[in-house]
Design a protein around this motif. Structure first.
Motif, short mmCIF file in Angstrom:
data_model
loop_
_atom_site.label_atom_id
_atom_site.label_comp_id
_atom_site.label_asym_id
_atom_site.label_seq_id
_atom_site.Cartn_x
_atom_site.Cartn_y
_atom_site.Cartn_z
N LYS A 47 0.84 -1.21 0.00
CA LYS A 47 0.00 0.00 0.00
C LYS A 47 0.87 1.26 0.00
CE LYS A 47 -3.94 -2.12 2.36
NZ LYS A 47 -4.74 -2.17 3.59
N CYS A 48 1.95 1.23 0.74
CA CYS A 48 2.88 2.37 0.74
C CYS A 48 3.46 2.59 -0.65
CB CYS A 48 4.01 2.12 1.74
SG CYS A 48 3.59 2.47 3.44
N ALA A 49 3.83 1.51 -1.33
CA ALA A 49 4.40 1.61 -2.67
C ALA A 49 3.37 2.20 -3.64
CB ALA A 49 4.87 0.25 -3.15
N PHE A 50 2.12 1.75 -3.54
CA PHE A 50 1.06 2.29 -4.40
C PHE A 50 0.82 3.77 -4.10
CE2 PHE A 50 -0.35 -2.05 -5.50
CZ PHE A 50 -0.69 -1.86 -6.82
N THR A 51 0.79 4.12 -2.82
CA THR A 51 0.58 5.52 -2.44
C THR A 51 1.66 6.41 -3.00
OG1 THR A 51 -0.53 4.85 -0.38
CG2 THR A 51 0.36 7.09 -0.48
N GLU A 52 2.90 5.97 -2.88
CA GLU A 52 4.02 6.75 -3.41
C GLU A 52 3.92 6.91 -4.92
OE1 GLU A 52 8.93 6.74 -3.35
OE2 GLU A 52 7.81 5.02 -2.57
N ALA A 53 3.63 5.82 -5.60
CA ALA A 53 3.55 5.86 -7.06
C ALA A 53 2.40 6.75 -7.55
CB ALA A 53 3.40 4.45 -7.61
N LEU A 54 1.23 6.60 -6.93
CA LEU A 54 0.06 7.37 -7.36
C LEU A 54 0.23 8.86 -7.05
CD1 LEU A 54 -2.79 4.91 -6.30
CD2 LEU A 54 -2.17 5.58 -8.64
#
Length: 376
Positions: A47-54
């Protein structure tokens, strides 16, 4: 890891956005991410990786529309905001943190829940990745990166989402972790967690030059997993504070009293922890601050923080080196052969060697910090 508050059908996901996105591509990606969240298939690190990417994509695609960037970020951090009240209570005192992490019990106890420490990790690292993808005050605007910098830090898309989290959780958590690692807290812990503040076995083996066996998290002891997690949480907190100074500007942070809050959180109980725990303070927080703090803020930001740091670390190193000098005069005079001849099977001697290697590592980090400060 489920998100109980987001129990909506896929058809309702589109309506979650407070401000409809003007970029269909970003809107579709967000919808797919929400589908994964609702499917309960993502770990907190994912979820952290998705948040950063988005968030990074939103800065590129929305460019100068800071208001819409902020609205989109608010949607990304919904779960974090839902966890804040629970975690804020947990970090209010060391007693509350001990109860929250279940450190009065045993991992086999039915009431013990590993999910609590995941909440801490998720909040800290979600905040950190947003700061990493936010434009710094001294950044040069770049069309490639979409790094449009508002002259007012309060207008930064991440400010209203990040600063309350830092004030409510990140700063208190540093202070509470230091108390947790203090010998004064051991009476609060169960017998199983008495060695929670000890150096992790993998780090110890690396320092002693022993071969390390790599185990999965399921093969490790629970206390080892908790040690690793708490260290990662602490390091993330230090990096978050350092990045906040860079992103929102040292002058603004000084104006709102953040320097005093930092000193209070970081140094109030720092004297109670082992010296080797001061190394992340230098590496994750101070080096970055020294290298990025503008000259006009040295007196108000850098010098007050370095004053506390240098006094604390120098005192620790001086006292420890005096003990080593009395224990092994040959080490001080440069004749290290006596140290090499120590019996590896002697537990007491091995512990002395470990302590000496730890103080050498801290001395090296401290010298590196002083060198960077002098260059600045």
């Amino acid at each position: 890891l489920g998100v109980t508050s987001l129990s909506k059908d896929d058809s309702e996901i589109q309506d979650d956005m407070t401000t409809p996105l003007t970029k269909p591509f970003l809107q579709e990606l967000y919808k797919q991410y929400q589908t994964l969240v609702l499917s309960n298939v993502l770990s907190y690190s994912e979820k952290c990786a998705f948040t950063e990417a988005l968030f990074s994509l939103s800065r590129n695609l929305l460019k100068s529309d800071l208001q819409q960037q902020s609205a989109f970020l608010g949607e990304l951090l919904q779960e974090v905001k839902l966890l804040l009240p629970e975690v804020e209570k947990a970090v209010a005192s060391v007693e509350a943190l001990v109860d929250y992490l279940g450190l009065k019990t045993h991992p086999g106890d039915p009431t013990y829940d590993r999910k609590q420490r995941s909440h801490l990790w998720y909040i800290v690292h979600s905040t950190l990745v947003i700061l990493k993808r936010s434009a710094a005050r001294n950044a040069v605007p770049s069309e490639e990166e979409g790094s449009v910098v508002s002259p007012d830090p309060l207008q930064c898309p991440s400010y209203q989402h990040v600063m309350p989290t830092i004030a409510r959780v990140i700063l208190p958590l540093i202070d509470t972790l230091y108390q947790l690692w203090s010998v004064k807290t051991k009476p609060l812990l169960s017998q199983y967690f008495q060695k929670l503040s000890d150096l992790h076995c993998l780090e110890k083996d690396g320092i002693m030059g022993r071969s390390q066996q790599h185990h999965s998290e399921h093969e490790r002891e629970e206390i080892e997993c908790l040690q690793i997690n708490l260290n990662a949480i602490h390091d993330g907190c230090q990096q978050t504070i350092s990045r906040a100074y860079t992103v929102y500007g040292c002058q603004h942070m000084q104006k709102i009293g953040f320097v005093e809050a930092t000193v209070s959180a970081v140094f109030t109980h720092a004297t109670e922890i082992n010296s080797w725990r001061l190394k992340p303070l230098i590496r994750c927080f101070l080096l970055h601050l020294v290298n990025t703090c503008p000259e006009e803020c040295w007196d108000g930001v850098l010098i007050p923080i370095l004053t506390h740091t240098c006094h604390l670390i120098f005192t620790r190193l001086r006292d420890t080196w005096n003990i080593i000098a009395q224990r092994h005069p040959a080490v001080v005079t440069g004749e290290e052969k006596d140290l090499d001849c120590m019996g590896s099977g002697d537990t007491e001697v091995s512990q002395e060697v470990l302590e000496e290697q730890l103080v050498i590592a801290l001395s090296r980090e401290y010298a590196h910090l002083l060198g960077n400060s002098q260059n600045t």
